[in-house]
Design an enzyme around this catalytic site. Structure first.
Site, PDB file in Angstrom:
ATOM      1  N   LYS A 209       0.834  -1.066   0.068  1.00  0.00           N
ATOM      2  CA  LYS A 209       0.023  -0.041   0.013  1.00  0.00           C
ATOM      3  C   LYS A 209       0.883   1.208   0.019  1.00  0.00           C
ATOM      4  CE  LYS A 209      -1.943   2.642   3.196  1.00  0.00           C
ATOM      5  NZ  LYS A 209      -2.138   3.990   2.652  1.00  0.00           N
TER       6      LYS A 209
ATOM      7  N   GLU B 127      10.958   0.666   9.570  1.00  0.00           N
ATOM      8  CA  GLU B 127      12.004   1.795   9.166  1.00  0.00           C
ATOM      9  C   GLU B 127      11.078   2.898   9.542  1.00  0.00           C
ATOM     10  OE1 GLU B 127      13.316   4.893   7.896  1.00  0.00           O
ATOM     11  OE2 GLU B 127      13.317   4.332   5.863  1.00  0.00           O
TER      12      GLU B 127
ATOM     13  N   CYS C 152      13.555  10.599   6.422  1.00  0.00           N
ATOM     14  CA  CYS C 152      13.543  10.306   7.774  1.00  0.00           C
ATOM     15  C   CYS C 152      15.157  10.415   8.401  1.00  0.00           C
ATOM     16  CB  CYS C 152      12.980   8.901   7.995  1.00  0.00           C
ATOM     17  SG  CYS C 152      12.981   7.851   6.340  1.00  0.00           S
TER      18      CYS C 152
ATOM     19  N   GLU D 289      10.866  14.963  15.402  1.00  0.00           N
ATOM     20  CA  GLU D 289      11.058  14.950  14.088  1.00  0.00           C
ATOM     21  C   GLU D 289      10.057  16.022  13.364  1.00  0.00           C
ATOM     22  OE1 GLU D 289       9.848  11.213  12.083  1.00  0.00           O
ATOM     23  OE2 GLU D 289      11.412  11.537  10.831  1.00  0.00           O
TER      24      GLU D 289
HETATM   25  P1  ADP Z   1       3.837   9.894   7.842  1.00  0.00           P
HETATM   26  O1  ADP Z   1       3.997  10.633   9.135  1.00  0.00           O
HETATM   27  O2  ADP Z   1       5.355   9.705   6.966  1.00  0.00           O
HETATM   28  O3  ADP Z   1       2.583  10.442   6.776  1.00  0.00           O
HETATM   29  P2  ADP Z   1       2.482   7.543   8.654  1.00  0.00           P
HETATM   30  O4  ADP Z   1       3.084   6.718   9.332  1.00  0.00           O
HETATM   31  O5  ADP Z   1       1.320   8.495   9.128  1.00  0.00           O
HETATM   32  O6  ADP Z   1       3.653   8.465   8.133  1.00  0.00           O
HETATM   33  O7  ADP Z   1       1.963   7.003   7.227  1.00  0.00           O
HETATM   34  C1  ADP Z   1       2.915   5.958   6.411  1.00  0.00           C
HETATM   35  C2  ADP Z   1       2.102   4.893   5.735  1.00  0.00           C
HETATM   36  O8  ADP Z   1       1.291   4.179   6.933  1.00  0.00           O
HETATM   37  C3  ADP Z   1       0.866   5.596   4.848  1.00  0.00           C
HETATM   38  O9  ADP Z   1       0.937   4.461   3.907  1.00  0.00           O
HETATM   39  C4  ADP Z   1      -0.154   5.660   5.795  1.00  0.00           C
HETATM   40  O10 ADP Z   1      -1.292   5.463   5.092  1.00  0.00           O
HETATM   41  C5  ADP Z   1      -0.045   4.301   6.387  1.00  0.00           C
HETATM   42  N1  ADP Z   1      -0.838   4.186   7.916  1.00  0.00           N
HETATM   43  C6  ADP Z   1      -1.365   5.152   8.685  1.00  0.00           C
HETATM   44  N2  ADP Z   1      -1.925   4.609   9.697  1.00  0.00           N
HETATM   45  C7  ADP Z   1      -1.742   2.948   9.791  1.00  0.00           C
HETATM   46  C8  ADP Z   1      -2.173   2.098  10.644  1.00  0.00           C
HETATM   47  N3  ADP Z   1      -2.798   2.238  11.846  1.00  0.00           N
HETATM   48  N4  ADP Z   1      -1.747   0.906  10.013  1.00  0.00           N
HETATM   49  C9  ADP Z   1      -0.957   0.501   8.704  1.00  0.00           C
HETATM   50  N5  ADP Z   1      -0.644   1.595   8.096  1.00  0.00           N
HETATM   51  C10 ADP Z   1      -0.955   2.722   8.435  1.00  0.00           C
END
Ligand code: ADP
Length: 504
Positions: A209, A283, A317, A414
């Protein structure tokens, strides 16, 4: 070919083609002609899910918008996958794994992976434009870094696929089965390549995804999978938000999950999978220290600092978001840094002269603004170069905070934006202590003339990657990953392959 003197691109803005001088923009000494980078990115109006080798509509019938952060216009509609779509993707992957991909000899898998790399090279310019439109990063980065590096990951891992006996000499490697992967928005295509290539080389099938704000290049790559004749179901791409990500991470068929994103979401995933037998690699975030000693080549170090934090709008990151500079050269480094960022061009990401493009989303821009306001409130000194930001779109000036102390939020959290916090140190031990005094441990940089000091620092710094007299250098042969709250597992190199196989 025009001669150099005929090139309008080197004329001052006010004289170019009799046009009125545009408003002052960052780094505005000269106005350049529009770049030819606006090649047709061949975007569809609507992107469906990619399951079992075909593009299929989501079962819910729902789509969401992918926005161009440079001007806030809609680029395309993206399918929103629910749990049933994710389940269909996993079933297709399992079928492909047991019937085709898991059985293919490595040298046959290599041919597909190699073909994907070549086709991506063929369409490199189109992919670079699409990546820049969707994510907001400067075209010179997507063109010169993201797309070539994504192709390099496929090439590198194609090379491994028929040499798996050398991954762990003396042991036999076997694939894990079906792998679930979730990636963020800062390097959409590169993260995809980074995650898919090792998994495929080892014989795994994948459900992946992309991030909700940057799904387009993933789905364009699916077109390449079709053109490469990749067997249906080997890679399945489901798009959507956090709930789709959670369904990908939690699906019972997934033998392993790999996540790149925020530490916060990484923790949620780890909690939800505790007690299962799924393998995991994470990561996560970072708050890297870029450490400049007094004996460093200062001009080179300043370039490295700028590259470390302003590269990709600080959406990295491993960004060198904390500058630790030895006290005796702190004033000189700060003065040179301010001078340097005065001439960085902030603006249209499709302009090949742009240094800092658009912030990826309105939410991310709000986060950056919030943390910068906290820095000012806590007493740090803010510097931002003058200049007008584009009226539409999500932009943020390059920002340097001096007089920062370790307790400030801008030194601990961050920010994921073009914001640098400058701290000082006197001794090597103080530098190590300050650099390691963080919850994270993804990367660090050391600038010094002394080789012995580099070796000492790289041993003592608790960071997965330590760059010496350079910053943000990547290579598919080199493993990347973190310590502490930056996660675990490695991606790239032989070590990265070990995280996608089982050893017998
Ligand atoms: P960032 O702060 O870099 O946007 P996130 O951790 O919010 O990072 O998002 C990184 C990825 O994780 C995106 O593809 C987001 O849709 C997905 N994501 C967000 N919440 C969840 C969750 N609870 N479980 C799995 N994937 C998630």
């Amino acid at each position: 070919m025009p001669t150099l003197t005929e090139k309008k691109s080197i004329r001052p803005a006010s004289r170019a083609q009799g046009r009125p001088a545009p408003e002052l923009i960052f780094g505005d000494l000269w106005e350049y002609d529009p770049a030819p980078e606006t090649a047709d990115p061949k975007l569809k109006a609507r992107y469906d899910l990619f399951i079992d080798g075909r593009f299929v509509a989501p079962k819910s019938g729902q789509y969401f918008d992918s926005i161009n952060p440079a001007n806030e216009t809609r680029l395309a509609k993206i399918a929103q996958a629910n749990a049933a779509d994710v389940d269909a993707a996993y079933r297709a992957a399992q079928n492909a794994y047991t019937k085709v991909w898991g059985k293919l000899p490595g040298r046959e898998r290599a041919k597909y992976i190699y073909r994907i790399a070549r086709l991506l090279q063929d369409r490199a310019r189109e992919f670079a434009v699409a990546e820049t439109l969707d994510g907001g990063k400067p075209i010179k980065e997507s063109r010169d870094f993201d797309v070539p590096m994504a192709a390099a990951h496929f090439f590198y891992h194609a090379g491994w696929a028929d040499k798996l006996d050398y991954v762990a000499p003396g042991r036999r490697v076997a694939p894990l089965g079906v792998v679930g992967q979730v990636i963020p928005w800062n390097f959409p295509l590169l993260m995809l390549a980074w995650k898919l290539a090792p998994a495929l080389a080892l014989g795994n099938c994948v459900v992946i995804k992309p991030a909700e704000t940057t799904s387009i290049t993933a789905l364009k790559l699916a077109e390449i999978f079709q053109d490469a004749g990749l067997p249906p179901g080997v890679v399945n791409i489901v798009t959507g938000f956090g709930d789709t990500g959670a369904a990908v991470m939690g699906h019972p068929i997934a033998a392993k999950v790999a996540f790149t994103g925020s530490t916060e979401v990484g923790k949620i995933i780890m909690r939800s999978l505790a007690g299962t037998d799924k393998k995991m690699t994470m990561e996560l975030g970072g708050k890297a220290a870029n450490i400049v000693f007094a004996d460093a080549p200062i001009d080179q170090a300043v370039e490295g600092i700028v590259n470390g934090i302003f590269f990709n709008q600080g959406h990295v990151c491993c960004a060198g978001s904390r500058l630790l500079v030895q006290e005796s050269v702190a004033a000189e480094v700060l003065a040179k840094l301010k001078n340097r960022i005065k001439v960085l061009r902030v603006g249209d990401p499709l302009d090949k002269n742009t240094d800092i493009g658009a912030i990826n989303s309105a939410e991310q821009l709000a986060t950056i603004k919030r943390l910068v306001a906290a820095g000012v409130k806590e007493g740090a000194t803010l510097y931002q170069p003058p200049g007008v930001l584009p009226a539409k779109g999500y932009y943020f000036r390059p920002t340097v905070f001096s007089n920062v102390s370790m307790s400030h939020r801008i030194a601990r959290e961050e920010i994921f934006g073009p914001v640098l916090s400058v701290l000082t140190f006197r001794t090597v031990d103080e530098a190590v202590e300050k650099a390691n005094n963080t919850a994270y441990g993804l990367s660090a940089g050391v600038w010094t003339d002394k080789g012995s000091r580099i070796l000492k620092m790289s041993t003592e710094l608790k960071a997965g990657v330590v760059w010496a007299n350079t910053y943000n250098k990547f290579d598919p042969t080199s493993p990347f990953g973190g310590y502490k709250e930056s996660g675990f597992g490695r991606e790239g190199g032989r070590q990265g392959l070990l995280d996608y196989c089982q050893l017998a």
